[in-house]
Scaffold this active site. Structure first.
Site, PDB file in Angstrom:
ATOM      1  N   HIS A 141       1.820   3.190   1.445  1.00  0.00           N
ATOM      2  CA  HIS A 141       2.898   2.226   1.199  1.00  0.00           C
ATOM      3  C   HIS A 141       3.474   2.519  -0.187  1.00  0.00           C
ATOM      4  O   HIS A 141       2.728   2.779  -1.124  1.00  0.00           O
ATOM      5  CB  HIS A 141       2.343   0.802   1.258  1.00  0.00           C
ATOM      6  CG  HIS A 141       3.366  -0.235   0.896  1.00  0.00           C
ATOM      7  ND1 HIS A 141       4.467  -0.489   1.687  1.00  0.00           N
ATOM      8  CD2 HIS A 141       3.480  -1.058  -0.169  1.00  0.00           C
ATOM      9  CE1 HIS A 141       5.205  -1.436   1.128  1.00  0.00           C
ATOM     10  NE2 HIS A 141       4.626  -1.794  -0.007  1.00  0.00           N
ATOM     11  N   CYS A 195       9.436   1.287   4.157  1.00  0.00           N
ATOM     12  CA  CYS A 195       9.237   1.084   2.709  1.00  0.00           C
ATOM     13  C   CYS A 195       9.605   2.314   1.886  1.00  0.00           C
ATOM     14  O   CYS A 195      10.255   2.206   0.850  1.00  0.00           O
ATOM     15  CB  CYS A 195       7.803   0.652   2.416  1.00  0.00           C
ATOM     16  SG  CYS A 195       6.550   1.905   2.775  1.00  0.00           S
TER      17      CYS A 195
END
Length: 302
Positions: free
Chosen positions: A61, A175
């Site tokens: 992430h 993301c």
């Protein structure tokens, strides 16, 4: 990835297991003369729950951190799913509703503080550039625009083959893409990035030329194609969006099984359905370098 005029209201049926952006705040206006450090942040997905498990699979992430020289305050900015990843990847098949029901939105979240331990322990926290307060404020305006118009999360990248020059049929929108767009915006404003290697995770499906099937109304509406509607529902049937991470991966295995055995995948992208004639190697999770952008204006030297 298509831009939309506004963000639709979320349906009360869509419930998040973890609150989206619980400590989020408005992006502050910085003093023009401030010098703001920009940090690249990366850690394994779901680390708060599973530690470094997904780090070994390189499922990461991404976020970006800022530190103001004038106030000493730190900030984190990231982009992620409003209703968790399963909901963005698979629809709900609701009783009495013909069309699959999607709980899919992604958005930016900005909050004060950088959780140093979280990013450093199994990931990355590294300075990539310094910008002026003016540039930060211009970036904040852009974030608002990007957030208002780029509203749907897209898990999959779809391309014709694994080679670098391959046709990309559909690009993911998640993301890491937000972080890459943010860096590009800063470069457009004149930020000069350090020579730092930046790698990102992509989940790629491999397919022949996609076949356009239609939208929700044309497939599932009163004049829709009943056979096609049944095939789409049947494809999504094994996958349950409200689930634990473990169940998500069990479903991923089911998907791979179907995709490889039947060479088929139904993709919902920008509110339209597509059929993907899948081909070897079908699905790959890659972690590869996307270099930091090059400044396109007069540079901001700090």
């Amino acid at each position: 990835h298509r831009r939309f005029d506004y963000r639709p209201k979320t349906d009360p049926y869509c419930q998040a297991r973890y609150t989206f952006c619980p400590t989020g705040s408005a992006i502050p206006v910085m003093k023009e003369e401030d010098v703001i450090e920009v940090y690249r942040l990366q850690a394994p997905v779901w680390e708060f729950k599973y530690g470094d498990l997904l780090g070994h699979l390189k499922i990461m992430h991404d976020a970006v951190g800022f530190k103001s020289s004038l106030t000493g305050k730190n900030y984190t900015m990231e982009w992620y799913e409003l209703f968790q990843l399963g909901n963005c990847t698979f629809p709900h098949l609701r009783p009495g509703m013909d069309a699959p029901f999607w709980c899919n939105q992604g958005a930016a979240c900005f909050y004060e503080g950088i959780d140093d331990a979280h990013w450093k322990e199994n990931g990355t926290l590294v300075l990539v550039t310094k910008i002026s307060g003016t540039m930060f404020n211009e970036m904040a305006q852009w974030v608002k625009y990007d957030n208002d118009t780029g509203i749907y999360y897209e898990t999959w990248t779809v391309q014709a083959s694994p080679n670098k020059q391959s046709i990309v049929w559909f690009d993911s929108y998640e993301c890491s893409k937000f972080i890459q767009r943010t860096y590009q915006k800063l470069a457009d404003l004149g930020a000069v990035f350090k020579k730092v290697q930046t790698n990102y995770t992509s989940i790629i499906l491999f397919s022949g030329e996609p076949i356009y099937l239609g939208n929700e109304t044309s497939i599932f509406g009163p004049l829709g194609n009943k056979t096609l509607a049944a095939a789409v529902r049947d494809f999504y049937n094994p996958f349950k969006p409200h689930q634990t991470v473990r169940e998500f991966f069990v479903d991923l295995v089911k998907i791979i099984d179907r995709v490889i055995l039947n060479h088929q995948f139904y993709l919902f992208y920008n509110l339209e359905y597509w059929f993907l004639p899948m081909k070897f190697p079908y699905l790959k999770i890659i972690y590869e370098e996307v270099p930091l952008p090059v400044a396109s204006k007069v540079s901001f030297g700090v």
